[in-house]
Design a protein around this motif. Sequence first.
Motif, PDB file in Angstrom:
ATOM      1  N   LEU A 212      34.836  48.934   7.049  1.00  0.00           N
ATOM      2  CA  LEU A 212      35.839  49.776   6.394  1.00  0.00           C
ATOM      3  C   LEU A 212      36.680  48.914   5.453  1.00  0.00           C
ATOM      4  N   PRO A 213      36.906  49.370   4.210  1.00  0.00           N
ATOM      5  CA  PRO A 213      37.776  48.600   3.304  1.00  0.00           C
ATOM      6  C   PRO A 213      39.130  48.306   3.950  1.00  0.00           C
ATOM      7  N   LYS A 214      39.589  47.087   3.801  1.00  0.00           N
ATOM      8  CA  LYS A 214      40.741  46.591   4.557  1.00  0.00           C
ATOM      9  C   LYS A 214      42.017  47.377   4.315  1.00  0.00           C
ATOM     10  N   ASN A 215      42.263  47.802   3.095  1.00  0.00           N
ATOM     11  CA  ASN A 215      43.558  48.411   2.775  1.00  0.00           C
ATOM     12  C   ASN A 215      43.587  49.928   2.926  1.00  0.00           C
ATOM     13  N   LEU A 216      42.493  50.500   3.404  1.00  0.00           N
ATOM     14  CA  LEU A 216      42.378  51.955   3.419  1.00  0.00           C
ATOM     15  C   LEU A 216      43.236  52.603   4.503  1.00  0.00           C
ATOM     16  N   TRP A 217      43.396  51.906   5.622  1.00  0.00           N
ATOM     17  CA  TRP A 217      44.193  52.399   6.748  1.00  0.00           C
ATOM     18  C   TRP A 217      45.368  51.444   6.912  1.00  0.00           C
ATOM     19  N   GLN A 218      46.560  51.912   6.548  1.00  0.00           N
ATOM     20  CA  GLN A 218      47.780  51.126   6.639  1.00  0.00           C
ATOM     21  C   GLN A 218      48.558  51.545   7.883  1.00  0.00           C
ATOM     22  N   VAL A 219      48.973  50.579   8.682  1.00  0.00           N
ATOM     23  CA  VAL A 219      49.767  50.852   9.882  1.00  0.00           C
ATOM     24  C   VAL A 219      51.187  50.368   9.651  1.00  0.00           C
ATOM     25  N   ILE A 220      52.146  51.255   9.918  1.00  0.00           N
ATOM     26  CA  ILE A 220      53.563  50.910   9.801  1.00  0.00           C
ATOM     27  C   ILE A 220      54.217  51.084  11.168  1.00  0.00           C
ATOM     28  N   VAL A 221      55.179  50.250  11.462  1.00  0.00           N
ATOM     29  CA  VAL A 221      55.814  50.216  12.783  1.00  0.00           C
ATOM     30  C   VAL A 221      57.319  50.242  12.616  1.00  0.00           C
ATOM     31  N   GLY A 222      57.967  51.161  13.332  1.00  0.00           N
ATOM     32  CA  GLY A 222      59.422  51.183  13.265  1.00  0.00           C
ATOM     33  C   GLY A 222      60.002  52.502  13.733  1.00  0.00           C
ATOM     34  N   ASP A 223      61.308  52.583  13.706  1.00  0.00           N
ATOM     35  CA  ASP A 223      62.041  53.778  14.123  1.00  0.00           C
ATOM     36  C   ASP A 223      61.872  54.871  13.075  1.00  0.00           C
ATOM     37  N   PRO A 224      61.597  56.117  13.505  1.00  0.00           N
ATOM     38  CA  PRO A 224      61.480  57.208  12.533  1.00  0.00           C
ATOM     39  C   PRO A 224      62.708  57.358  11.641  1.00  0.00           C
ATOM     40  N   ALA A 225      63.889  57.044  12.178  1.00  0.00           N
ATOM     41  CA  ALA A 225      65.104  57.147  11.366  1.00  0.00           C
ATOM     42  C   ALA A 225      65.097  56.166  10.206  1.00  0.00           C
ATOM     43  N   GLU A 226      64.345  55.079  10.355  1.00  0.00           N
ATOM     44  CA  GLU A 226      64.294  54.055   9.316  1.00  0.00           C
ATOM     45  C   GLU A 226      63.148  54.274   8.330  1.00  0.00           C
ATOM     46  N   ILE A 227      61.990  54.662   8.832  1.00  0.00           N
ATOM     47  CA  ILE A 227      60.809  54.717   7.960  1.00  0.00           C
ATOM     48  C   ILE A 227      60.193  56.113   7.868  1.00  0.00           C
ATOM     49  N   GLY A 228      60.780  57.085   8.567  1.00  0.00           N
ATOM     50  CA  GLY A 228      60.214  58.433   8.543  1.00  0.00           C
ATOM     51  C   GLY A 228      60.307  59.097   7.185  1.00  0.00           C
ATOM     52  N   ASP A 229      61.469  59.013   6.547  1.00  0.00           N
ATOM     53  CA  ASP A 229      61.644  59.677   5.245  1.00  0.00           C
ATOM     54  C   ASP A 229      60.714  59.139   4.169  1.00  0.00           C
ATOM     55  N   PRO A 230      60.608  57.816   3.977  1.00  0.00           N
ATOM     56  CA  PRO A 230      59.677  57.349   2.949  1.00  0.00           C
ATOM     57  C   PRO A 230      58.224  57.705   3.255  1.00  0.00           C
ATOM     58  N   LEU A 231      57.882  57.803   4.525  1.00  0.00           N
ATOM     59  CA  LEU A 231      56.527  58.244   4.877  1.00  0.00           C
ATOM     60  C   LEU A 231      56.298  59.679   4.421  1.00  0.00           C
ATOM     61  N   LEU A 232      57.227  60.569   4.749  1.00  0.00           N
ATOM     62  CA  LEU A 232      57.075  61.981   4.390  1.00  0.00           C
ATOM     63  C   LEU A 232      57.231  62.200   2.893  1.00  0.00           C
ATOM     64  N   ASP A 233      58.028  61.377   2.239  1.00  0.00           N
ATOM     65  CA  ASP A 233      58.260  61.538   0.801  1.00  0.00           C
ATOM     66  C   ASP A 233      57.060  61.126  -0.047  1.00  0.00           C
ATOM     67  N   ASN A 234      56.162  60.322   0.501  1.00  0.00           N
ATOM     68  CA  ASN A 234      55.054  59.795  -0.291  1.00  0.00           C
ATOM     69  C   ASN A 234      53.688  60.335   0.108  1.00  0.00           C
ATOM     70  N   ALA A 235      53.608  61.025   1.222  1.00  0.00           N
ATOM     71  CA  ALA A 235      52.319  61.506   1.711  1.00  0.00           C
ATOM     72  C   ALA A 235      51.842  62.719   0.921  1.00  0.00           C
ATOM     73  N   ASP A 236      50.522  62.799   0.720  1.00  0.00           N
ATOM     74  CA  ASP A 236      49.903  63.964   0.087  1.00  0.00           C
ATOM     75  C   ASP A 236      49.554  65.042   1.107  1.00  0.00           C
ATOM     76  N   TYR A 237      49.576  64.682   2.376  1.00  0.00           N
ATOM     77  CA  TYR A 237      49.354  65.612   3.490  1.00  0.00           C
ATOM     78  C   TYR A 237      49.917  64.916   4.710  1.00  0.00           C
TER      79      TYR A 237
END
Length: 527
Positions: A212-237
């Motif tokens: 599998l291409p290395k960058n295709l699956w990105q894993v992020i770790v942290g509190d939803p209060a810290e990283i939840g909004d940028p995740l939802l703001d950038n996702a296509d689904y």
Amino acid sequence: MTNTAVSSASSTLDQHALAPALLERLASHVTATGGAITIPAPFTGEALAELPLTTDEDVRRAFDTAREAQRGWSCLPVKDRVRPFLRMVDTLVDRREEILDIIQWETGKARRHAYEEFLDVAMCTLYYARRAAKLLGPRRRQGALPIVTRTRELRHPKGVVGLISPWNYPFSLGTSDIVPALMAGNAVVHKPDTQTCLSSLWALDLLIELGLPKNLWQVIVGDPAEIGDPLLDNADYVAFTGSTRGGRTIAAKVADRLVGYSLELGGKNPMIVLDDADLDRTARGAVRACFTNAGQLCVSIERLYVHEHIYDAFAAKLVDQVKAIKLGADFSFDTQMGSLTYQRQLETVTRQVEQAVRAGADVLAGGRSRPDLGPLFFEPTVLAGVTGEMELCAGETFGPVVALYSYRGEDEVVAHANDTPYGLNASVWTRDVARGRRLAARIHAGTVNINEGYGAAFASYDAPMGGVKQSGVGRRHGAEGILKYTEVQAIASQHYVDLEPPGSMPYGRYADMLASTIKAMKRFRIR
């Protein structure tokens, strides 16, 4: 004897300790430049691993990296995209002991329940690897007019999927949702629960090893209060498995962007024992249905309705089996139930049981924590006399507790089963399967199992699985489980004649001709 304890000698735990080199390699797959967090082991409360934390800027970088990787990935034929996943099935089987150890360490569950996660990922991956090309391939559709209109349906990937997976089945509910998203041509930015990141990182590490291409699956770790909004703001689904409260928050957040989503949420799942049920088989099934993973399972049974004619006999058999369940912090398949995963779950279970008992509920089995086995153990518990004013009656417990009720007739028990804002899973037990199917069709739940608690429907990968009412939106498994990660496009070409009056034909005459054509198509079953 009540709840036999299995030895959790430190030597046994040491034999299954996770190697520092493995933990370091897994941590390297996290997209993060922030600080660090220590993950405790539920079995012992001691430190298990240290992982880097993702910042909001890291999330944006993860999406940029994933989008770049996705461009090339989406251009590959589906048969090429599935190859790493076909390899994954064999490798999972060969290296299953590795992932079983990781799952147990990060969740505290019994090995037999960790094994269910391995089975789910292996079988679900094989299902989609065999069917992805057909499900995603172009399809001919009936055109506007026979012969002269030719229409095809195409499937395109969404782009970058934002996926949020829970802690209770981290390997299963993370990997088995990511696999079809990747096969569909997407990239994924994945936020697993912080406590249970290791199993997802192991799956990612394995897939990269398998091509599998290395960058295709990105894993992020942290509190939803810290990283939840940028995740939802950038996702296509967005794909989410978790609490109903969390699902509402996500749906509201992405609504402004008109981004699609699927949500598998909470449940207060009923099990109905009809008057003709095989009591021994049903009691054994109830133990699995209620206490798998210490009840920390979205489809597990929390309400058990038994016909009044067999209530006493069934209750006696169930209580005997529950009291004999083997508990322990152990890596043997002989252990029947492990630990809870979070302190907050132990507090919720303890609070609900104690409040119910103070309000008049009877403890038929269990009912107490077991700190002698580990910091987060609670006995499998059966309560009777649970009433509406008790929190445990309607609220999701998500722990090793089931309330036992009697009923008189089918209309009554169906009403009780449906008297909940949830509708995820249900179970019916009877010797007459046709009768069971008729009753199952009356229950407002996304899946209903007959003579099984949850596994028959969940593991039927060709059928969709998900909730109704406040238990969710959308489905995993089946065709929908992969097609939801695509945008559908219709391309129609017109041949021989145009969709307008030919030559100098008056429009009125053309309109009459089209009307007659409709009747002719109906008569000759062209439509």
